[in-house]
Scaffold this active site. Structure first.
Site, PDB file in Angstrom:
ATOM      1  N   THR A   1       0.816  -1.217   0.000  1.00  0.00           N
ATOM      2  CA  THR A   1       0.000   0.000   0.000  1.00  0.00           C
ATOM      3  C   THR A   1       0.845   1.259   0.000  1.00  0.00           C
ATOM      4  O   THR A   1       1.953   1.272   0.558  1.00  0.00           O
ATOM      5  CB  THR A   1      -0.913   0.008   1.244  1.00  0.00           C
ATOM      6  OG1 THR A   1      -1.556   1.289   1.331  1.00  0.00           O
ATOM      7  CG2 THR A   1      -0.124  -0.205   2.533  1.00  0.00           C
TER       8      THR A   1
ATOM      9  N   TYR B   1      -1.919   0.170   9.846  1.00  0.00           N
ATOM     10  CA  TYR B   1      -2.153  -0.495   8.558  1.00  0.00           C
ATOM     11  C   TYR B   1      -0.896  -0.447   7.684  1.00  0.00           C
ATOM     12  O   TYR B   1      -0.411  -1.471   7.193  1.00  0.00           O
ATOM     13  CB  TYR B   1      -3.339   0.175   7.844  1.00  0.00           C
ATOM     14  CG  TYR B   1      -3.495  -0.251   6.408  1.00  0.00           C
ATOM     15  CD1 TYR B   1      -3.813  -1.558   6.077  1.00  0.00           C
ATOM     16  CD2 TYR B   1      -3.308   0.661   5.367  1.00  0.00           C
ATOM     17  CE1 TYR B   1      -3.945  -1.945   4.752  1.00  0.00           C
ATOM     18  CE2 TYR B   1      -3.451   0.282   4.045  1.00  0.00           C
ATOM     19  CZ  TYR B   1      -3.762  -1.025   3.745  1.00  0.00           C
ATOM     20  OH  TYR B   1      -3.886  -1.411   2.440  1.00  0.00           O
TER      21      TYR B   1
HETATM   22  C1  UD1 Z   1      -5.710   3.985   2.401  1.00  0.00           C
HETATM   23  C2  UD1 Z   1      -4.336   3.950   1.821  1.00  0.00           C
HETATM   24  C3  UD1 Z   1      -4.320   3.227   0.526  1.00  0.00           C
HETATM   25  C4  UD1 Z   1      -4.858   1.847   0.729  1.00  0.00           C
HETATM   26  C5  UD1 Z   1      -6.222   1.942   1.304  1.00  0.00           C
HETATM   27  C6  UD1 Z   1      -6.645   0.548   1.646  1.00  0.00           C
HETATM   28  C7  UD1 Z   1      -3.358   6.043   2.581  1.00  0.00           C
HETATM   29  C8  UD1 Z   1      -2.871   7.376   2.155  1.00  0.00           C
HETATM   30  N1  UD1 Z   1      -3.879   5.298   1.599  1.00  0.00           N
HETATM   31  O1  UD1 Z   1      -6.524   4.742   1.595  1.00  0.00           O
HETATM   32  O2  UD1 Z   1      -2.991   3.111   0.059  1.00  0.00           O
HETATM   33  O3  UD1 Z   1      -4.877   1.140  -0.479  1.00  0.00           O
HETATM   34  O4  UD1 Z   1      -6.201   2.688   2.504  1.00  0.00           O
HETATM   35  O5  UD1 Z   1      -7.774   0.548   2.363  1.00  0.00           O
HETATM   36  O6  UD1 Z   1      -3.280   5.674   3.723  1.00  0.00           O
HETATM   37  N2  UD1 Z   1     -12.825  10.279   3.090  1.00  0.00           N
HETATM   38  C9  UD1 Z   1     -13.824  11.169   3.437  1.00  0.00           C
HETATM   39  N3  UD1 Z   1     -15.057  10.646   3.732  1.00  0.00           N
HETATM   40  C10 UD1 Z   1     -15.333   9.317   3.691  1.00  0.00           C
HETATM   41  C11 UD1 Z   1     -14.305   8.431   3.314  1.00  0.00           C
HETATM   42  C12 UD1 Z   1     -13.046   8.944   3.032  1.00  0.00           C
HETATM   43  O7  UD1 Z   1     -13.624  12.370   3.505  1.00  0.00           O
HETATM   44  O8  UD1 Z   1     -16.473   8.923   3.978  1.00  0.00           O
HETATM   45  C13 UD1 Z   1     -11.502  10.826   2.739  1.00  0.00           C
HETATM   46  C14 UD1 Z   1     -10.393  10.343   3.656  1.00  0.00           C
HETATM   47  O9  UD1 Z   1     -10.287  11.159   4.800  1.00  0.00           O
HETATM   48  C15 UD1 Z   1      -9.181  10.460   2.709  1.00  0.00           C
HETATM   49  C16 UD1 Z   1      -9.790  10.124   1.334  1.00  0.00           C
HETATM   50  O10 UD1 Z   1     -11.179  10.360   1.461  1.00  0.00           O
HETATM   51  O11 UD1 Z   1      -8.703  11.768   2.688  1.00  0.00           O
HETATM   52  C17 UD1 Z   1      -9.572   8.691   0.892  1.00  0.00           C
HETATM   53  O12 UD1 Z   1      -9.953   7.834   1.968  1.00  0.00           O
HETATM   54  P1  UD1 Z   1     -10.187   6.278   1.743  1.00  0.00           P
HETATM   55  O13 UD1 Z   1     -10.984   6.070   0.532  1.00  0.00           O
HETATM   56  O14 UD1 Z   1     -10.662   5.696   3.021  1.00  0.00           O
HETATM   57  O15 UD1 Z   1      -8.731   5.705   1.411  1.00  0.00           O
HETATM   58  P2  UD1 Z   1      -7.313   5.989   2.121  1.00  0.00           P
HETATM   59  O16 UD1 Z   1      -7.459   5.966   3.589  1.00  0.00           O
HETATM   60  O17 UD1 Z   1      -6.698   7.170   1.467  1.00  0.00           O
END
Ligand code: UD1
Length: 333
Positions: free
Chosen positions: A120, A144
């Site tokens: 990841t 993670y």
């Molecule tokens: C993370 C990992 C990624 C991995 C994935 C696996 C990081 C940077 N990335 O993705 O490499 O493959 O986990 O699960 O750690 N968000 C909202 N509202 C929501 C959901 C998400 O605002 O309801 C925002 C989060 O705060 C973030 C972005 O959207 O800024 C992406 O979040 P998400 O889709 O959960 O993935 P990551 O945590 O980035």
């Protein structure tokens, strides 16, 4: 009898089920082990050999390797929710590190020399400069990312020590979208990933989407991510497999496009494509989140000849929205 057979761990999950389709599409052998903790049996065709179990069950893995003549493993099985890993790190050290250790040991003992690991971008942690190259010293913020990094290091040591054993660690950025033929998509229950959550809201399955943090140092204040279409990601796995089977060396490769989109841009794209105006609410930052993370995607192009074909936000969002609409209502809805 097929010439090559790949064991896909976590093949009933989101990305694993797309990999099973890709292997079948080119006529290669595939066998799946999945404990169905988050995956669904229905995600894989009934004629694909399937074993319900955990890949830490070495007797099961050993018997599958022998019965099907497995020569390669794609190891997708694991836990993937960043905030959950902050609350429950031991679950992540178990599922992503300890289980992987046992699986690798079984592969080494059985002479399975080709190993592809789902790593990841979270291994990088908060970075000063984007895009990130693979040689940047990893510094994960979340358990993670740490549990995946430990497994990367373990694979590096094993590849150095065991003649013939080689691996490719693919560092996924933010995977989304669905099979262009509509055969698979993300069905994970209680999903937390942005595009999945937004699609659920667009389909009327959620009341609203919360933006976790609007005070980041980014153009619109929301987090920025590099979203990669699941089909392009799976193509990277297929090329990685050919590389290893051809005797290629071990590699660590970013899987992203080198382009970032903000959380707000993504939500607007889902609203636009779905023609719905679901509610978006500002909310506080989520534990473990990184402000901006974008891949430098040169190395995978150079080493594997990878070239993406689905690399627009519109394509990713369209596939995800259409897949969500095709799902039957659940939870009594
Ligand atoms: C993370 C990992 C990624 C991995 C994935 C696996 C990081 C940077 N990335 O993705 O490499 O493959 O986990 O699960 O750690 N968000 C909202 N509202 C929501 C959901 C998400 O605002 O309801 C925002 C989060 O705060 C973030 C972005 O959207 O800024 C992406 O979040 P998400 O889709 O959960 O993935 P990551 O945590 O980035």
């Amino acid at each position: 009898m097929v010439e090559h057979t790949t064991l896909v761990t976590g093949g009933a999950g989101y990305i694993g089920s797309h990999a099973v389709l890709a292997l079948r599409d080119v006529g290669q052998g595939v066998v799946v082990i999945d404990d169905l903790s988050t995956g669904a049996r229905t995600a894989i065709s009934s004629d694909v050999p399937f074993f319900e179990g955990n890949v830490a069950d070495d007797a099961l893995v050993r018997s599958v390797i022998r019965e099907f003549g497995v020569d390669a493993v794609m190891h997708f099985a694991g836990s993937v929710v960043v905030p959950e890993s902050v609350e429950n790190p031991l679950k992540y050290y178990k599922n992503n590190t300890c289980v992987s250790r046992t699986l690798v040991e079984t592969c080494v003992e059985e002479g399975v020399a080709n190993f592809i690991f789902s790593s990841t971008a979270a291994v990088y942690g908060t970075v000063e400069i984007n895009p990130v190259t693979e040689d940047l010293p990893p510094c994960p913020d979340s358990p993670y990312g740490k549990t995946k990094l430990v497994t990367e290091w373990m694979l590096r040591d094993v590849s150095a020590a065991i003649p013939g054993f080689r691996h490719i660690a693919l560092r996924y950025f933010n995977v989304a979208g669905a099979d262009p033929l509509g055969r698979a998509g993300q069905s994970t229950p209680n999903a937390t990933h942005l595009i999945k959550v937004a699609c659920e809201a667009a389909a009327g399955r959620r009341d609203y989407v919360a933006i976790f943090g609007e005070d980041y140092d980014t153009p619109d204040g929301t987090g920025v991510r590099d979203f990669i279409h699941v089909t392009d990601l799976v193509e990277a796995h297929m090329l990685a497999l050919a590389h290893l089977r051809g005797g290629g060396e071990s590699l660590v490769l970013n899987c992203g496009y080198g382009k970032g989109f903000s959380v707000r841009e993504v939500l607007e794209a889902v609203r636009r494509y779905s023609g719905t105006n679901f509610e978006i609410r500002g909310s506080s930052r989520r534990p473990g989140d990184i402000p901006v993370l974008i891949a430098d995607a040169e190395k995978i192009r150079e080493c594997l000849g990878w070239a993406p074909h689905h690399d627009t936000l519109e394509t990713i969002v369209a596939g995800a929205v259409n897949w969500e609409r095709s799902l039957k209502p659940s939870n009594g809805e």
